[in-house]
Scaffold this motif. Structure first.
Motif, PDB file in Angstrom:
ATOM      1  N   GLY A   1       4.185  -0.761   6.690  1.00  0.00           N
ATOM      2  CA  GLY A   1       2.785  -1.060   6.454  1.00  0.00           C
ATOM      3  C   GLY A   1       2.513  -1.856   5.196  1.00  0.00           C
ATOM      4  N   TRP A   2       3.548  -2.180   4.431  1.00  0.00           N
ATOM      5  CA  TRP A   2       3.376  -2.926   3.186  1.00  0.00           C
ATOM      6  C   TRP A   2       3.704  -4.390   3.383  1.00  0.00           C
ATOM      7  N   ALA A   3       2.995  -5.229   2.620  1.00  0.00           N
ATOM      8  CA  ALA A   3       3.387  -6.625   2.426  1.00  0.00           C
ATOM      9  C   ALA A   3       4.028  -6.723   1.047  1.00  0.00           C
ATOM     10  N   ALA A   4       4.603  -7.881   0.741  1.00  0.00           N
ATOM     11  CA  ALA A   4       5.237  -8.074  -0.559  1.00  0.00           C
ATOM     12  C   ALA A   4       4.269  -7.756  -1.700  1.00  0.00           C
ATOM     13  N   ARG A   5       3.033  -8.161  -1.547  1.00  0.00           N
ATOM     14  CA  ARG A   5       2.008  -7.919  -2.562  1.00  0.00           C
ATOM     15  C   ARG A   5       1.851  -6.417  -2.849  1.00  0.00           C
ATOM     16  N   ASP A   6       2.030  -5.608  -1.812  1.00  0.00           N
ATOM     17  CA  ASP A   6       1.830  -4.163  -1.960  1.00  0.00           C
ATOM     18  C   ASP A   6       2.933  -3.498  -2.782  1.00  0.00           C
ATOM     19  N   VAL A   7       4.100  -4.133  -2.854  1.00  0.00           N
ATOM     20  CA  VAL A   7       5.168  -3.592  -3.707  1.00  0.00           C
ATOM     21  C   VAL A   7       4.704  -3.612  -5.161  1.00  0.00           C
TER      22      VAL A   7
END
Length: 347
Positions: A198-204
């Motif tokens: 459910g994550w994109a790179a931005r969410d890391v």
């Protein structure tokens, strides 16, 4: 009376007594910028940790390190004997200069004027402190009584206090690598899917920037400066956050603070940052690299250290909801693959 010998190695505290002048000139270099050394001279929570010889404990009654402020503190020997000192701050110029009076209460009629200058050597500081006393004889008596030894021991303690902790150095090393990955994200790749469901790179980056400040605030009363939102500028958001955490760890006062949390108990703050946050940055470095097509290699020694520490906590980690189910790794897999499998990634 001739001035006592004050020869000392050049890298240590140098104490000079001019035969013709009633002065003591103290010089030492510290491997810290002037702002940190100055704070150690003016923050009572730090002063109490280094001022004076090791054999004496210190109590501060007041320490108003500002122009016009005053101070009083007491050194106490093991046998209960107390030595009181007091004075007035005539000038306190942040990171540059302190001028104050100094009186040993065992000799209340003898007042010295002390001037400390903090010289910036480009990340290092040269401290030059000059004490002007009433006479050469008084000065020589002070040095003969053991004052020089107390000054040197105090500076040794201050040097240790200013030295970056292992937690600070580890964060600097690991955050540097994560910063390289943040800055290396190709244009348009911030919305790429990340290994965390459910994550994109931005969410890391969002995860690291958002969970840790609240953890610090609730557990230690520490508030970190806020940068722009991750949606607006993930690189700037991470940069501000990373610098704030590093400043916290570089602060000599941090090691004396405690983080309290119902799940972890009471943990020294620098150790808590290292254990719960820096380790998280390390593992999420792989997530960001995988999501954005960058170098996925992690330090194998750190992988081994984390894997060894996490294995005994298997049940606790799974029940926390922060770690997914383990994935399978080949028996002959390298330590990075085994660590990633343990935390639920599919390398």
């Amino acid at each position: 009376m001739n001035a006592p010998s004050t020869s000392t190695p050049p890298e240590a505290t140098r104490i000079e007594a001019d035969p013709a002048l009633p002065t003591i000139v103290i010089t030492r270099e510290f491997d810290a910028p002037p702002a940190r050394v100055f704070r150690a001279y003016t923050d009572p929570d730090l002063v109490v940790q280094w001022l004076g010889p090791r054999r004496l404990t210190m109590r501060i009654d007041r320490y108003e390190a500002r122009t016009g402020g005053s101070y009083r503190y007491v050194h106490r020997a093991e046998d209960g004997t107390e030595f009181g000192f007091h004075g007035v701050f005539h000038e306190v110029r942040p990171d540059e200069r302190i001028v104050q009076t100094f009186t040993f209460e065992g000799a209340p009629d003898s007042v010295s004027l002390e001037t400390a200058v903090f010289e910036d050597l480009g990340g290092r500081t040269r401290l030059r402190a000059t004490s002007l006393v009433e006479s050469v004889e008084t000065r020589d008596a002070m040095l003969s009584s053991g004052a020089a030894g107390g000054i040197r021991e105090g500076h040794e303690r201050l040097d240790a206090l200013l030295r970056p902790s292992a937690a600070a150095e580890e964060h600097r090393r690991i955050a540097d690598v994560f910063t390289e990955r943040v800055r290396g994200v190709p244009e348009g790749a911030w919305e790429n899917p990340a290994p965390c469901e459910g994550w994109a790179a931005r969410d890391v980056v969002r995860h690291l920037v958002e969970w840790f400040p609240e953890f610090l605030k609730s557990g230690a009363g520490v508030e970190l400066p806020k940068g722009p939102s991750v949606d607006e500028d993930p690189v700037a958001a991470w940069t501000v956050h990373r610098e704030a955490v590093q400043a916290l760890l570089d602060d000599p006062a941090t090691a004396a603070k405690v983080l309290s949390n119902p799940h972890t108990g009471d943990v020294p703050l620098d150790q808590a940052v290292d254990r719960f946050y820096t380790a998280d940055v390390f593992m999420h470095t792989w997530d960001l690299a995988r999501a954005t097509g960058q170098d996925e290699r992690l330090d194998p020694d750190k992988c081994a250290q984390l894997l060894e520490g996490l294995r005994p906590l298997d049940d606790v980690l799974r029940s926390s909801g922060q770690y997914g189910p383990r994935t399978e790794a080949p028996e002959d897999a390298d330590v990075q693959t085994r660590l990633l499998a343990f935390i639920g990634r599919k390398p």
